[in-house]
Design an enzyme around this catalytic site. Structure first.
Site, PDB file in Angstrom:
ATOM      1  N   GLU A 115       0.826  -1.211   0.000  1.00 11.15           N
ATOM      2  CA  GLU A 115       0.000   0.000   0.000  1.00 11.15           C
ATOM      3  C   GLU A 115       0.859   1.259   0.000  1.00 11.15           C
ATOM      4  OE1 GLU A 115      -2.483  -0.366   3.480  1.00 11.15           O
ATOM      5  OE2 GLU A 115      -2.889  -2.492   3.054  1.00 11.15           O
ATOM      6  N   LYS A 117       2.070   4.620   1.410  1.00 13.82           N
ATOM      7  CA  LYS A 117       2.000   5.212   2.752  1.00 13.82           C
ATOM      8  C   LYS A 117       1.621   6.682   2.555  1.00 13.82           C
ATOM      9  CE  LYS A 117       4.434   5.256   7.176  1.00 13.82           C
ATOM     10  NZ  LYS A 117       4.279   6.643   7.534  1.00 13.82           N
ATOM     11  N   ASP A 119       0.687  10.385   3.070  1.00 18.16           N
ATOM     12  CA  ASP A 119       1.198  11.324   4.056  1.00 18.16           C
ATOM     13  C   ASP A 119       0.074  12.245   4.520  1.00 18.16           C
ATOM     14  OD1 ASP A 119       3.086  12.318   5.661  1.00 18.16           O
ATOM     15  OD2 ASP A 119       4.224  13.376   4.117  1.00 18.16           O
ATOM     16  N   TYR A 227      -7.422   2.059   5.370  1.00 16.25           N
ATOM     17  CA  TYR A 227      -6.391   1.024   5.278  1.00 16.25           C
ATOM     18  C   TYR A 227      -6.544  -0.136   6.271  1.00 16.25           C
ATOM     19  CZ  TYR A 227      -3.977   4.068   8.691  1.00 16.25           C
ATOM     20  OH  TYR A 227      -3.657   4.852   9.762  1.00 16.25           O
ATOM     21  N   LYS A 292       2.116  -5.206   4.288  1.00 15.61           N
ATOM     22  CA  LYS A 292       1.415  -5.896   5.383  1.00 15.61           C
ATOM     23  C   LYS A 292       1.145  -7.346   5.010  1.00 15.61           C
ATOM     24  CE  LYS A 292      -1.319  -1.777   6.342  1.00 15.61           C
ATOM     25  NZ  LYS A 292      -2.612  -1.144   6.096  1.00 15.61           N
ATOM     26  N   LYS A 316      10.346   3.304   3.811  1.00 16.70           N
ATOM     27  CA  LYS A 316      10.385   4.766   3.699  1.00 16.70           C
ATOM     28  C   LYS A 316      11.101   5.207   2.433  1.00 16.70           C
ATOM     29  CE  LYS A 316       9.827   7.390   7.063  1.00 16.70           C
ATOM     30  NZ  LYS A 316       8.701   8.280   7.403  1.00 16.70           N
ATOM     31  N   CYS A 410      25.863  46.471  -8.786  1.00 14.01           N
ATOM     32  CA  CYS A 410      25.922  45.139  -9.390  1.00 14.01           C
ATOM     33  C   CYS A 410      27.145  44.386  -8.861  1.00 14.01           C
ATOM     34  CB  CYS A 410      25.999  45.271 -10.908  1.00 14.01           C
ATOM     35  SG  CYS A 410      26.389  43.696 -11.705  1.00 14.01           S
ATOM     36  N   CYS A 413      29.813  43.967 -11.853  1.00  9.34           N
ATOM     37  CA  CYS A 413      30.521  45.054 -12.541  1.00  9.34           C
ATOM     38  C   CYS A 413      30.461  46.386 -11.811  1.00  9.34           C
ATOM     39  CB  CYS A 413      29.987  45.215 -13.969  1.00  9.34           C
ATOM     40  SG  CYS A 413      28.320  45.896 -14.026  1.00  9.34           S
ATOM     41  N   CYS A 427      20.921  44.821 -13.112  1.00 10.20           N
ATOM     42  CA  CYS A 427      22.133  45.608 -13.333  1.00 10.20           C
ATOM     43  C   CYS A 427      21.871  46.482 -14.556  1.00 10.20           C
ATOM     44  CB  CYS A 427      23.305  44.663 -13.577  1.00 10.20           C
ATOM     45  SG  CYS A 427      24.695  45.446 -14.413  1.00 10.20           S
ATOM     46  N   CYS A 433      28.377  44.234 -18.818  1.00  3.90           N
ATOM     47  CA  CYS A 433      28.561  43.608 -17.500  1.00  3.90           C
ATOM     48  C   CYS A 433      29.089  42.188 -17.734  1.00  3.90           C
ATOM     49  CB  CYS A 433      27.239  43.572 -16.750  1.00  3.90           C
ATOM     50  SG  CYS A 433      27.257  42.505 -15.304  1.00  3.90           S
TER      51      CYS A 433
HETATM   52  S1  IVH Z   1      -1.191   0.792   8.717  1.00  3.19           S
HETATM   53  C1  IVH Z   1      -0.897  -1.134  12.548  1.00  3.19           C
HETATM   54  N1  IVH Z   1      -1.363   1.614   6.239  1.00  3.19           N
HETATM   55  O1  IVH Z   1       1.491   5.623   8.724  1.00  3.19           O
HETATM   56  C2  IVH Z   1      -0.667  -0.449  11.316  1.00  3.19           C
HETATM   57  N2  IVH Z   1      -0.641   3.153   7.904  1.00  3.19           N
HETATM   58  O2  IVH Z   1       3.724   5.163  10.748  1.00  3.19           O
HETATM   59  C3  IVH Z   1      -1.041   0.960  11.384  1.00  3.19           C
HETATM   60  N3  IVH Z   1      -0.192   5.403   7.068  1.00  3.19           N
HETATM   61  O3  IVH Z   1      -0.173   6.177  11.730  1.00  3.19           O
HETATM   62  C4  IVH Z   1      -0.952   1.700  10.191  1.00  3.19           C
HETATM   63  N4  IVH Z   1      -0.723   5.004   4.964  1.00  3.19           N
HETATM   64  O4  IVH Z   1      -1.017   7.359   9.701  1.00  3.19           O
HETATM   65  C5  IVH Z   1      -1.047   1.934   7.508  1.00  3.19           C
HETATM   66  N5  IVH Z   1      -1.598   2.238   4.017  1.00  3.19           N
HETATM   67  C6  IVH Z   1      -1.294   2.554   5.279  1.00  3.19           C
HETATM   68  C7  IVH Z   1      -0.877   3.849   5.641  1.00  3.19           C
HETATM   69  C8  IVH Z   1      -0.552   4.098   6.984  1.00  3.19           C
HETATM   70  C9  IVH Z   1      -0.309   5.921   5.828  1.00  3.19           C
HETATM   71  C10 IVH Z   1       0.281   6.119   8.251  1.00  3.19           C
HETATM   72  C11 IVH Z   1      -0.675   6.041   9.423  1.00  3.19           C
HETATM   73  C12 IVH Z   1       0.113   5.514  10.557  1.00  3.19           C
HETATM   74  C13 IVH Z   1       1.529   5.757  10.110  1.00  3.19           C
HETATM   75  C14 IVH Z   1       2.422   4.718  10.719  1.00  3.19           C
END
Ligand code: IVH
Length: 674
Positions: A115, A117, A119, A227, A292, A316, A410, A413, A427, A433
């Site tokens: 998935e 992640k 932000d 999620y 996961k 990350k 400038c 020059c 300038c 220049c």
């Molecule tokens: S699972 C037990 N899935 O990442 C698992 N988290 O550092 C809990 N996040 O607090 C999180 N996308 O805010 C999961 N596809 C995703 C996610 C996700 C973003 C964030 C979430 C969590 C943080 C964990």
């Protein structure tokens, strides 16, 4: 083991720092450092606590997150909202699978839910009998805040699940975020209103969710992706996460379409690589991927630690924001004399590259940021875009700050500096220049212009400093002997350079025009000019009125082109270049463009025309290539106003758009139709 004082002190300082940042992030929603820097602090503390056996229960490493906000009603998550362990390379991700296999006592391949992640901000939604009853932030993982009213303003979160036999209770967990387009739209609005610019989508989303008045939340186009499922009663869920997502989507809940089920950790690594490659083109910001275990029975067997589940891992990606310090600000003189402040930074690895300087654009930007030399700043570099300073991190302990002042003369020059438009300075010396001269030669030789291979930035500087070239035509007079004598240049390189210079003489008219470095004439405009006139002599002779008929050329660009060709030195330079053998093949004139002189222009008709029916006026304009729009905007080129014109005329005047009356309009049609 005796712990050195230095370590004890570092540990206590780290704890204090982390606590402060936790408060800033979770309780005050005003983080002063990017997440990546925070993670470094926590990782260092964890390492020291582990190495020197300094772990205490109250250490911030033993907590999941920060404190809850007091203004909102606090509530307890029946099932704690955990955090994730992190890795940032493929080897560590592969080790994750090895650990899982060992724990499960089975080295067979495992199935994963891969998935993005996202932000944003983690939330929990509680549906009772299919009706949204409560929305809560994660808070510290155990205690969150009640943000039901705010969550209800988010259009993609259903207030009622689309399910006939709704479960008695189900808790949906996911991420609330602000998409890239929504963020850009908000900042455009903020700019128009002169209000504060938002730093990044995540902070904006977090801020919006913490508004006490839901009407403020509703102004921010928040979204959500689910999620996971927390607690539930009165239904049986499938055993596969992938199947659960399908079920949630069928109930009308938003599920990220970029989630994918993969078998084996190698396939997960491929997912991460593919996701990273798509990072820029995704509609939302991500800071990595989450891998996961797909099977919920296996998840349960693996269980959790205090803070993180064993069955999931965050992969990350390089942070796109980092903090660093501004060491100095220098002023650079560009090709057309514009003086640009450039920040020299303590080198920092951000968005996958090391950044050690970044443009500050103009003095207004410095003012907007409130920047001084010595400040700690957040630098952002997303994808291929140039890095930029997005925020100054205020710190009371900041010493030795120095105000940034525009130089009095400038820097290249010593000539006087003059204002150039609203926010820029330049300038006044023009091409005498040395900085402007160097920049114009670099531009001339560059890949999209004359493409002289080997004549890069450093060499141009050297050649100008040695007095070997003073303008672009001098390039074609360079001889092998003197070149070979230059520092770091042998016979072979000199030979290659001469050959490259020779080769560049065979060019094209668009390249040549672009290479001349006429203000505001980029590669696309050069192409349009070349296609419209087909001949440099005609371009040089064209008056502003004629130039404005070229697609995409307005009065400002036309004026720059005129200024360039009215300067005898520029004409002499073009002649010299042609005398030295610069040539291009003839270019076919776009007869269509000539026949449709208003191509690319937008007209608006308003009021009553007395001598020509409006339909006829519209038809004539369309035939000349113009677009005819119904309302006035900043993209309108001209408004034809007859008697009785009202709001459109007022808007045109407010936007300083050209307005002509019917007489002028008829004269224009006559002139263009000849
Ligand atoms: S699972 C037990 N899935 O990442 C698992 N988290 O550092 C809990 N996040 O607090 C999180 N996308 O805010 C999961 N596809 C995703 C996610 C996700 C973003 C964030 C979430 C969590 C943080 C964990």
């Amino acid at each position: 083991m005796a712990v050195p004082d230095k370590i004890t002190q570092e540990v206590s300082e780290l704890r204090a720092q982390i606590e402060t940042h936790n408060r800033l992030y979770h309780a005050l929603d005003s983080p002063e450092i990017p997440d990546a820097d925070y993670d470094v602090l926590v990782a260092r503390l964890e390492l020291l606590e582990d190495q020197y056996d300094l772990l205490i229960p109250s250490s911030p490493t033993q907590r999941i997150g920060g404190e809850a906000l007091s203004q909102f009603t606090q509530l307890t998550h029946v099932m704690p909202m955990l955090s994730l362990d992190k890795v940032s390379n493929e080897k560590d991700l592969a080790d994750f699978e090895l650990r899982l296999q060992k724990r499960l006592g089975d080295d067979g391949e495992l199935e994963y839910s891969c998935e993005p992640k996202v932000d944003g901000v983690a939330v929990s939604l509680l549906y009772r009998g299919g009706v949204l009853q409560r929305g809560a932030t994660r808070g510290d993982g155990v205690t969150g805040e009640d943000i039901t009213h705010n969550v209800k303003t988010i259009p993609s979160i259903p207030l009622q699940l689309e399910i006939a036999a709704a479960p008695a209770l189900i808790e949906i967990r996911g991420e609330i975020f602000l998409g890239k387009k929504g963020f850009a739209r908000l900042n455009r609005r903020a700019e128009e209103e002169g209000s504060k610019i938002f730093v990044n989508p995540r902070n904006t989303a977090a801020g919006a969710l913490r508004q006490l008045d839901p009407r403020h939340t509703a102004r921010v186009p928040l979204q959500m992706y689910c999620y996971s499922v927390g607690i539930f009663e009165g239904l049986a869920l499938p055993d596969q996460l992938g199947e659960i997502f399908k079920l949630l989507a069928s109930w009308g809940l938003p599920v990220n379409p970029d989630i994918s089920t993969r078998v084996g950790i190698e396939a997960c690594q491929t997912y991460c690589t593919e996701l990273l490659a798509r990072r820029d083109s995704l509609e939302y910001e991500i800071d990595g991927a989450v891998i996961k275990i797909d099977n919920l029975v296996t998840q349960r067997r693996l269980g959790s630690n205090a803070r993180t589940p064993r069955w999931a891992m965050a992969f990350k990606f390089p942070a796109e924001e980092k903090t660093t310090r501004v060491l100095d600000v220098e002023f650079q003189v560009g090709r057309t004399g514009t003086i640009t402040p450039v920040a020299r930074l303590e080198p920092v690895f951000v968005g996958g590259v090391t950044v050690s300087n970044t443009t500050l654009h103009n003095m207004d930007e410095i003012e907007r940021l409130g920047l001084s030399i010595g400040d700690t700043v957040i630098v952002r570099r997303a994808g291929d875009v140039i890095p930029k300073i997005v925020k100054v991190v205020r710190s009371r302990s900041q010493k030795n700050r120095k105000k940034i002042r525009l130089p009095e003369a400038c820097p290249a020059c010593g000539s006087a500096i003059e204002k150039d438009g609203e926010v820029f300075y330049k300038c006044s010396a023009g091409i005498i220049c040395p900085a402007q001269r160097k920049e114009s030669i670099k531009h001339f030789a560059s890949r999209t212009a004359m493409d002289i291979e080997g004549l890069g930035s450093k060499l141009v500087e050297q050649l100008v400093d040695e007095g070997m070239i003073g303008n672009v035509a001098d390039i074609f007079l360079l001889g092998i002997e003197r070149l070979a004598d230059l520092e770091r240049m042998g016979n072979k390189s000199a030979d290659n350079l001469i050959a490259a210079i020779d080769k560049s003489k065979q060019t094209t008219l668009p390249r040549f025009l672009f290479a001349l470095g006429i203000r505001e004439v980029g590669a696309a405009t050069a192409q349009q000019l070349a296609m419209y006139y087909g001949d440099i002599g005609q371009i040089a002779a064209a008056d502003a009125e004629s130039l404005e008929r070229v697609p995409d050329i307005g009065p400002i660009v036309a004026a720059h082109i005129r200024t360039f060709f009215e300067n005898p030195e520029n004409l002499a330079l073009i002649k010299a270049l042609q005398d030295y053998g610069v040539r291009w093949p003839e270019i076919a004139v776009d007869a269509n463009a000539q026949a449709r002189p208003l191509l690319g222009k937008t007209y608006v008709l308003t009021g009553t025309l007395q001598q020509m029916p409006r339909d006829e006026a519209k038809r004539r304009l369309l035939a000349l290539g113009a677009k005819v729009a119904g309302s006035v905007s900043k993209n309108t080129d001209c408004v034809v106003a007859g008697p009785g014109a009202g709001s459109k005329l007022m808007k045109a005047e407010a936007l300083a758009i050209k307005v002509i009356d019917e007489g002028e309009f008829l004269a224009l049609l006559d002139a263009l139709s000849q």
